[in-house]
Design a protein around this motif. Structure first.
Motif, PDB file in Angstrom:
ATOM      1  N   LYS A 278       0.774  -1.168   0.231  1.00 13.17           N
ATOM      2  CA  LYS A 278       0.074  -0.057   0.001  1.00 13.17           C
ATOM      3  C   LYS A 278       0.859   1.069  -0.156  1.00 13.17           C
ATOM      4  O   LYS A 278       0.768   2.073   0.923  1.00 13.17           O
ATOM      5  N   GLN A 279       1.861   1.465  -0.781  1.00 12.75           N
ATOM      6  CA  GLN A 279       2.734   2.464  -1.039  1.00 12.75           C
ATOM      7  C   GLN A 279       2.369   3.026  -2.524  1.00 12.75           C
ATOM      8  O   GLN A 279       1.847   2.261  -3.211  1.00 12.75           O
ATOM      9  N   HIS A 280       2.863   4.255  -2.749  1.00 10.80           N
ATOM     10  CA  HIS A 280       2.691   4.586  -3.829  1.00 10.80           C
ATOM     11  C   HIS A 280       4.257   4.504  -4.648  1.00 10.80           C
ATOM     12  O   HIS A 280       5.219   4.262  -3.993  1.00 10.80           O
ATOM     13  N   ALA A 281       4.259   4.801  -5.846  1.00  9.66           N
ATOM     14  CA  ALA A 281       5.582   4.489  -6.681  1.00  9.66           C
ATOM     15  C   ALA A 281       5.653   5.334  -7.914  1.00  9.66           C
ATOM     16  O   ALA A 281       4.658   5.808  -8.387  1.00  9.66           O
ATOM     17  N   LEU A 282       6.967   5.633  -7.953  1.00 11.40           N
ATOM     18  CA  LEU A 282       7.379   6.266  -9.389  1.00 11.40           C
ATOM     19  C   LEU A 282       8.502   5.454  -9.975  1.00 11.40           C
ATOM     20  O   LEU A 282       9.254   4.995  -9.475  1.00 11.40           O
ATOM     21  N   LEU A 667      -2.719  19.743  -3.443  1.00 11.87           N
ATOM     22  CA  LEU A 667      -3.962  19.665  -4.091  1.00 11.87           C
ATOM     23  C   LEU A 667      -3.874  17.873  -4.172  1.00 11.87           C
ATOM     24  O   LEU A 667      -4.920  17.267  -3.867  1.00 11.87           O
ATOM     25  N   LEU A 668      -2.772  17.693  -4.775  1.00 11.79           N
ATOM     26  CA  LEU A 668      -2.864  16.247  -5.449  1.00 11.79           C
ATOM     27  C   LEU A 668      -2.572  15.380  -4.085  1.00 11.79           C
ATOM     28  O   LEU A 668      -3.160  14.179  -4.032  1.00 11.79           O
ATOM     29  N   GLU A 669      -1.759  15.851  -3.318  1.00  8.19           N
ATOM     30  CA  GLU A 669      -1.417  15.133  -1.877  1.00  8.19           C
ATOM     31  C   GLU A 669      -2.645  14.819  -1.334  1.00  8.19           C
ATOM     32  O   GLU A 669      -2.804  13.660  -0.789  1.00  8.19           O
ATOM     33  N   ILE A 679      -0.980   4.382  -5.778  1.00  8.71           N
ATOM     34  CA  ILE A 679      -1.027   4.979  -6.999  1.00  8.71           C
ATOM     35  C   ILE A 679       0.471   4.830  -7.894  1.00  8.71           C
ATOM     36  O   ILE A 679       1.262   5.193  -6.918  1.00  8.71           O
ATOM     37  N   VAL A 680       0.523   3.968  -8.568  1.00 10.65           N
ATOM     38  CA  VAL A 680       1.623   3.801  -9.449  1.00 10.65           C
ATOM     39  C   VAL A 680       1.835   4.788 -10.657  1.00 10.65           C
ATOM     40  O   VAL A 680       1.098   4.915 -11.376  1.00 10.65           O
ATOM     41  N   LEU A 681       3.043   5.680 -10.649  1.00 14.93           N
ATOM     42  CA  LEU A 681       3.185   6.539 -11.769  1.00 14.93           C
ATOM     43  C   LEU A 681       4.210   6.279 -12.612  1.00 14.93           C
ATOM     44  O   LEU A 681       5.671   5.934 -12.095  1.00 14.93           O
ATOM     45  N   THR A 682       3.922   6.248 -13.838  1.00 15.94           N
ATOM     46  CA  THR A 682       5.130   5.535 -14.504  1.00 15.94           C
ATOM     47  C   THR A 682       5.274   6.349 -15.831  1.00 15.94           C
ATOM     48  O   THR A 682       4.433   7.037 -16.401  1.00 15.94           O
ATOM     49  N   SER A 683       6.553   6.759 -16.530  1.00 19.51           N
ATOM     50  CA  SER A 683       6.675   7.514 -17.681  1.00 19.51           C
ATOM     51  C   SER A 683       8.350   7.269 -18.051  1.00 19.51           C
ATOM     52  O   SER A 683       9.082   6.378 -17.249  1.00 19.51           O
ATOM     53  N   ALA A 684       8.640   7.468 -19.357  1.00 17.51           N
ATOM     54  CA  ALA A 684      10.030   7.412 -19.774  1.00 17.51           C
ATOM     55  C   ALA A 684      10.851   8.499 -18.938  1.00 17.51           C
ATOM     56  O   ALA A 684      11.780   8.453 -19.190  1.00 17.51           O
ATOM     57  N   THR A 685      10.200   9.585 -18.628  1.00 17.63           N
ATOM     58  CA  THR A 685      10.814  10.932 -18.148  1.00 17.63           C
ATOM     59  C   THR A 685      10.439  11.254 -16.862  1.00 17.63           C
ATOM     60  O   THR A 685       9.511  12.269 -16.821  1.00 17.63           O
ATOM     61  N   LEU A 699       4.727  16.752  -7.486  1.00 17.13           N
ATOM     62  CA  LEU A 699       3.373  15.785  -7.506  1.00 17.13           C
ATOM     63  C   LEU A 699       2.888  15.665  -6.085  1.00 17.13           C
ATOM     64  O   LEU A 699       1.642  15.414  -5.864  1.00 17.13           O
ATOM     65  N   GLY A 700       3.708  16.066  -5.072  1.00 16.02           N
ATOM     66  CA  GLY A 700       3.154  15.810  -3.764  1.00 16.02           C
ATOM     67  C   GLY A 700       3.008  14.674  -3.060  1.00 16.02           C
ATOM     68  O   GLY A 700       2.055  14.393  -2.364  1.00 16.02           O
ATOM     69  N   LEU A 701       4.177  13.686  -3.611  1.00 14.80           N
ATOM     70  CA  LEU A 701       4.166  12.310  -3.056  1.00 14.80           C
ATOM     71  C   LEU A 701       5.089  12.371  -1.692  1.00 14.80           C
ATOM     72  O   LEU A 701       6.489  12.927  -1.848  1.00 14.80           O
ATOM     73  N   SER A 702       4.704  11.643  -0.650  1.00 11.30           N
ATOM     74  CA  SER A 702       5.645  11.798   0.539  1.00 11.30           C
ATOM     75  C   SER A 702       6.595  10.778   0.565  1.00 11.30           C
ATOM     76  O   SER A 702       6.327   9.809  -0.034  1.00 11.30           O
ATOM     77  N   PRO A 703       7.987  11.077   0.701  1.00  8.95           N
ATOM     78  CA  PRO A 703       9.002  10.172   0.399  1.00  8.95           C
ATOM     79  C   PRO A 703       8.828   9.079   1.470  1.00  8.95           C
ATOM     80  O   PRO A 703       9.501   8.025   1.306  1.00  8.95           O
ATOM     81  N   GLU A 704       8.237   9.040   2.557  1.00 16.38           N
ATOM     82  CA  GLU A 704       7.976   8.044   3.497  1.00 16.38           C
ATOM     83  C   GLU A 704       7.254   6.834   2.959  1.00 16.38           C
ATOM     84  O   GLU A 704       7.358   5.862   3.568  1.00 16.38           O
ATOM     85  N   ASN A 705       6.413   6.972   2.188  1.00 16.06           N
ATOM     86  CA  ASN A 705       5.589   5.960   1.745  1.00 16.06           C
ATOM     87  C   ASN A 705       5.640   6.029   0.072  1.00 16.06           C
ATOM     88  O   ASN A 705       4.758   5.865  -0.617  1.00 16.06           O
ATOM     89  N   LEU A 706       6.878   5.811  -0.600  1.00  9.75           N
ATOM     90  CA  LEU A 706       7.175   5.934  -1.941  1.00  9.75           C
ATOM     91  C   LEU A 706       8.127   5.001  -2.256  1.00  9.75           C
ATOM     92  O   LEU A 706       9.197   4.884  -1.676  1.00  9.75           O
ATOM     93  N   LEU A 707       7.903   4.139  -3.070  1.00  6.56           N
ATOM     94  CA  LEU A 707       9.058   3.319  -3.832  1.00  6.56           C
ATOM     95  C   LEU A 707       9.346   3.974  -5.207  1.00  6.56           C
ATOM     96  O   LEU A 707       8.384   4.698  -5.726  1.00  6.56           O
ATOM     97  N   THR A 708      10.416   3.906  -5.490  1.00  2.94           N
ATOM     98  CA  THR A 708      10.895   4.519  -6.641  1.00  2.94           C
ATOM     99  C   THR A 708      11.711   3.161  -7.534  1.00  2.94           C
ATOM    100  O   THR A 708      12.392   2.458  -6.756  1.00  2.94           O
ATOM    101  N   ALA A 709      11.887   3.375  -8.841  1.00  2.00           N
ATOM    102  CA  ALA A 709      12.485   2.466  -9.658  1.00  2.00           C
ATOM    103  C   ALA A 709      12.833   2.902 -11.091  1.00  2.00           C
ATOM    104  O   ALA A 709      12.040   3.670 -11.538  1.00  2.00           O
ATOM    105  N   LYS A 710      13.945   2.798 -11.511  1.00  5.76           N
ATOM    106  CA  LYS A 710      14.474   3.348 -12.593  1.00  5.76           C
ATOM    107  C   LYS A 710      14.762   2.258 -13.655  1.00  5.76           C
ATOM    108  O   LYS A 710      15.664   1.273 -13.279  1.00  5.76           O
TER     109      LYS A 710
END
Length: 932
Positions: A278-282, A667-669, A679-685, A699-710
């Motif tokens: 139950k985390q958000h992701a970039l 507002l988005l947060e 909410i998983v957000l994906t893009s090439a950029t 985008l208003g994403l808290s780093p404490e509840n965020l996964l990131t992957a490149k």
């Protein structure tokens, strides 16, 4: 329909029969009783040289026609072929015009045959065709077409297309034919006899068609709305992925040219982890990752195992279509269980059958485009399962008409209405409610968020693809816009009591009832004042921007002049007048709403008046003008940026008003990320120098509840791309723009010789693009290279891209939207020229406001906004070149700041590692020639 049809195609020296251009080849095919019975072909001597362009296009040169007869020698033979038949051509005005011009010039009478234009017929009989050129139609109808642009082969192709069109005509329901008969008089083709013949044939057939549902004279495709049985999944996610990627080799079985991509599975696992925790992701997935498949696999698994919907949102309709028509069917073949997927868009995309039926029932004559639009929609309704207008390509002014018959033009939904169960929009909502995967767009996603999640089905998890557009889309939905045409159209649609518009028709139908009373003179007086005040206000605003342009900062590089306004800095006298005008206008509009409200009360409970159903919609439309005008001019909010745009050479009331929040992140947060599980957000950029901090903050994403992957690209960029930067270009910062443009154009021409054109040139300003186009037009060999420019060459972005790919040696100049979303794989694109690093102009209204806001927070606008935005944009532009593992090309960056400036590494470190060369233009051109 066993008539005689004589199909003709001509090749000519040019486009005008009175220029005087001449016919150089004639191809004629005769069809009788549904069969090709004869053909005729001859070269003709035009007694003039054939232009090089025509020879390149047709393959016909002077030697082919030097011993050929002149037209007069063949005129009698050609005329005889048309006796008693329809004259058929693919674009009748061209061929018919040329033929009759040559006949009369040779002393023969002009032909007066009934005509059939296969372009026109195809547009409404095959409304879902991707294009209506001869070759496009032949491909769509699977008709083999060799030697295009030769008269006899094109005539044969047109003949086969005509036979397919007549067959399609015979397949239409009686009701559709009946409506087409009413429209026929305003079409170019002489169809009355054929349509009437078909109507009489169908009148004898009493059997109900299983493929059609008929209501109030409209025939639409019958549809079943069954939901699949609830699927069962009894494997863990890792086993599920193993079965697809590894153990059973399912992917290899289903894909002929499958290439194993490690990053694709990594991305699937990251999406799954985000859902489970139950985390958000970039997730940044570079070109070639196969991200659509990567996120669909965990999305489908999650939706099916939890029996809860997963929403997938995209920015472009192209990607929505790809997901629904290509990716989802492919996933169905991969996974060992069933699932349902549905596409849901905003109301404006779906046709209203109630509105369309009412328009058809009026039997009013219209201009050609609207008549053709009606004909297209009539046939399309017998085919479509969605009612989504994006399935067909309407004529340009047809979209204006369509807005009047879309579901968005209806009043509030009424479940008791006979039309409710037949509503395409309601069907789409029902399908979405039943589906496991709901595909939508960013616009509807943001509208749903803004309306407390009342539009989309309930969901806890979503995947947002093309996520770099979310901030921009959300800003527009949390802001507002108002322009003169929008407001004036609302008033015009309602109309006065003696007009031909909605209110007059409503009062006329209701006049028989003694209970209806309406103060017509009062309405007309206030309506007239409102229209006058609206026009006066927008003229005043236009002049205000012109005046401010002389003394204050404005921005002008998008074809309009933009001016940011805010209460505390406006001219007291003029601004006070504007506010008084706004107050008067809103007062008049409130009076109109009050009178419509009284009319609504008196009509309630009376006999059914279909037009009365539109009363709430028109009242809401008037209220929307009031709300927008007051928020723009009569309220103050330092969290919003407000600006005007005028078309300096347009009408004196052509003013566009906008408002957007300076910071959308909070507002988005609050409204999205705090409301949903994952909410998983994906893009090439999404990353800059391998860091997601910029995207996360904006985008208003808290780093404490965020996964990131490149996820890196699997493409071998080191072998595929050369990045070249010249060190000898004039420095544009010191007033050398003309010299810089000249150097850019010289480099473009030199590179074009090496790459045979096949070049995309990206600009950051329209002004520079126009100047470069003018210089290139004068210096480049236009017989060799096709020069196409956004905003100068006619056509949409898609049309310009198709033109670019249609000609072997093309150079496409683009700005704004061309920095992304233009995919030209393979050898069609071999060179990408980036003229300037894509920084926002500092005096752009939105940039200026956000910059001021950052300064107040003690931040650096350049490093916290300008640079990250430019890097993201640069990555999008860079991504245009390599779209597959076999692509090769050069990225030529004319802006030396990418090497010389301290921040230049932000750009080069944010793209895949590629060989870089910083040298003189001459050496770069030499190296480019050697590399290719």
């Amino acid at each position: 329909m066993n008539e005689k049809y004589v199909v003709i195609d001509l090749e000519t020296t040019g486009h005008s029969p009175v220029n005087p251009d001449k016919i150089i080849e004639v191809g004629i095919v005769v069809i009788e009783n549904g069969t090709i019975t004869d053909d005729f072909s001859t070269f003709l001597n035009p007694n003039m040289p054939i232009p090089a362009f025509i020879s390149n296009l047709t393959g016909i040169c002077d030697k082919h026609v030097e011993n050929a007869p002149v037209f007069a020698e063949k005129a009698a033979e050609i005329t005889d072929l048309f006796a008693g038949g329809y004259l058929v051509a693919h674009n009748v005005p061209f061929d018919f015009g040329f033929l009759n011009e040559e006949l009369t010039a040779s002393g023969f009478p002009a032909l007066h045959n009934a005509v059939l234009d296969t372009v026109e017929l195809a547009r409404f009989l095959y409304p879902q065709a991707p294009g209506f050129k001869l070759g496009q139609l032949a491909d769509y109808l699977q008709i083999h077409h060799d030697e295009p642009h030769r008269a006899i082969t094109d005539a044969r192709m047109t003949a086969h297309i005509l036979l397919a069109l007549l067959q399609k005509l015979r397949s239409l329901p009686y009701e559709t034919i009946d409506h087409l008969l009413w429209l026929e008089k305003d079409l170019d083709s002489d169809l009355y006899h054929l349509l009437d013949q078909q109507r009489q044939r169908l009148a004898y057939l009493s059997d109900k068609r299983a493929d059609s549902d008929v209501y109030r004279g409209l025939a639409i495709k019958s549809m079943a709305n069954a939901k699949s049985d609830l699927p069962q999944v009894d494997t863990f996610f890792g086993e599920y992925l193993d079965a697809i990627y590894e153990t059973q080799g399912t992917m290899e079985q289903q894909m002929t040219h499958y290439e194993k991509r490690t990053g694709q599975r990594t991305m699937s696992e990251t999406v799954y982890d985000a859902f489970q925790t139950k985390q958000h992701a970039l997730i940044e997935a570079e070109t070639g990752t196969g991200k659509s498949l990567a996120y669909l696999l965990p999305a489908v698994y999650e939706a099916v195992t939890t029996q809860k919907k997963v929403v997938i949102s995209t920015y472009t309709t192209q990607l929505q279509t790809q997901l629904l028509e290509e990716e989802i069917p492919f996933i169905r073949r991969l996974v060992p269980f069933s699932f349902d997927a549905a596409l849901l868009k905003g109301k404006q995309h779906y046709i209203s059958l109630e509105k369309f039926e009412r328009v058809l029932a009026s039997r009013e004559s219209d201009n050609y485009d609207i008549t053709l639009t009606k004909a297209m929609i009539l046939v399309w309704l017998t085919e479509t399962e969605t009612g989504d207008i994006d399935e067909i390509q309407l004529p340009s002014s047809g979209y204006v008409f369509y807005r009047q018959i879309s579901t968005d033009a209806e009043g509030p939904p009424d479940p008791s209405s006979v039309w409710f169960s037949r509503s395409f929009y309601q069907r789409a909502r029902k399908r979405a409610q039943q589906a496991d995967i709901v595909i939508t767009n960013h616009a509807l996603l943001c509208t749903d968020i803004f309306n407390d999640f009342q539009l989309l089905p309930s969901y806890d998890k979503a995947i947002i693809d093309e996520a770099h557009h979310l901030e921009e889309t959300a800003s527009k939905h949390y802001g507002l816009r108002l322009h003169y045409v929008y407001a004036q159209n609302i008033l015009s649609q309602i109309g006065e009591t003696k007009s031909e518009n909605w209110l007059a028709k409503l009062l006329q139908r209701a006049s028989g009832s003694e209970t209806v009373y309406f103060p017509e003179e009062k309405w007309n007086a206030i309506h007239s004042k409102a229209r006058y005040e609206l026009d006066d206000l927008f003229r005043m605003l236009f002049q205000y921007v012109i005046d401010q342009k002389k003394t204050r900062k404005t921005f002008s590089d998008i074809g309009r002049t933009q001016y940011r306004f805010y209460e505390e800095k406006e001219d007291d006298a003029s601004w006070s007048v504007i506010k008084e005008m706004v107050t008067r206008l809103t007062s008049y509009l409130r009076d109109l709403i009050q009178m419509l409200s009284q009319l609504k009360e008196k009509l309630e409970g009376s006999a059914d008046h279909s037009d009365a159903n539109d009363l709430p919609k028109h009242m809401d439309s008037l209220q929307s003008i009031i709300d927008r005008a007051e928020q723009l001019f009569l309220t103050s909010d330092d969290q919003m940026v407000k600006w005007m745009e005028i078309e300096a050479h347009g009408a004196k009331n052509a003013v566009y008003l906008y408002s957007e929040p300076t910071n959308i992140s909070a507002l988005l947060e609050n409204d999205l990320f705090n409301q949903k599980d994952s909410i998983v957000l994906t893009s090439a950029t999404l990353s800059i120098r391998n860091s997601f901090s910029y995207s996360q903050k904006r985008l208003g994403l808290s780093p404490e509840n965020l996964l990131t992957a490149k996820i890196p690209s699997p493409f071998p960029y080191q072998e595929q791309v050369q990045l070249m930067v010249p060190n000898d270009f004039p420095d544009i910062r010191y007033g050398n723009q003309e010299a810089f443009i000249q150097a850019t154009c010289e480099a473009i021409i030199s590179l074009a010789h090496i790459t045979d054109g096949r070049m995309l040139v990206l600009f950051t300003s329209y002004d520079m693009l126009r100047k470069a186009y003018a210089l290139l037009s004068e210096t480049i060999d236009t017989d060799t290279y096709m020069l196409i420019a956004q905003g100068i060459s006619s056509g949409s972005r898609t049309r310009l891209k198709k033109n670019f790919q249609s000609f072997n040696q093309s150079i496409l100049l683009g700005t704004s939207s061309f920095w992304e979303g233009v995919d030209v794989p393979g050898q069609d694109l071999s060179c990408l020229v980036i003229v300037r690093l894509p920084f926002e102009p500092p005096n752009h209204p939105v940039y200026e406001a956000k910059s001021n806001s950052l300064q107040k927070e003690g931040k650096n606008p350049f490093f916290d906004m300008a640079l990250p935005n430019a890097v993201i944009r640069f990555k999008q532009g860079f991504g245009r070149l390599i779209r597959s593992a076999s692509d090769r090309g050069i990225v030529f960056v004319c802006d030396a700041r990418i090497i010389k400036a301290k921040y230049g590494t932000f750009f080069t470190d944010s793209i895949p590692s590629v060989p870089q060369t910083y040298d003189s233009t001459r050496e770069l051109i030499k190296k480019a020639a050697e590399w290719f």
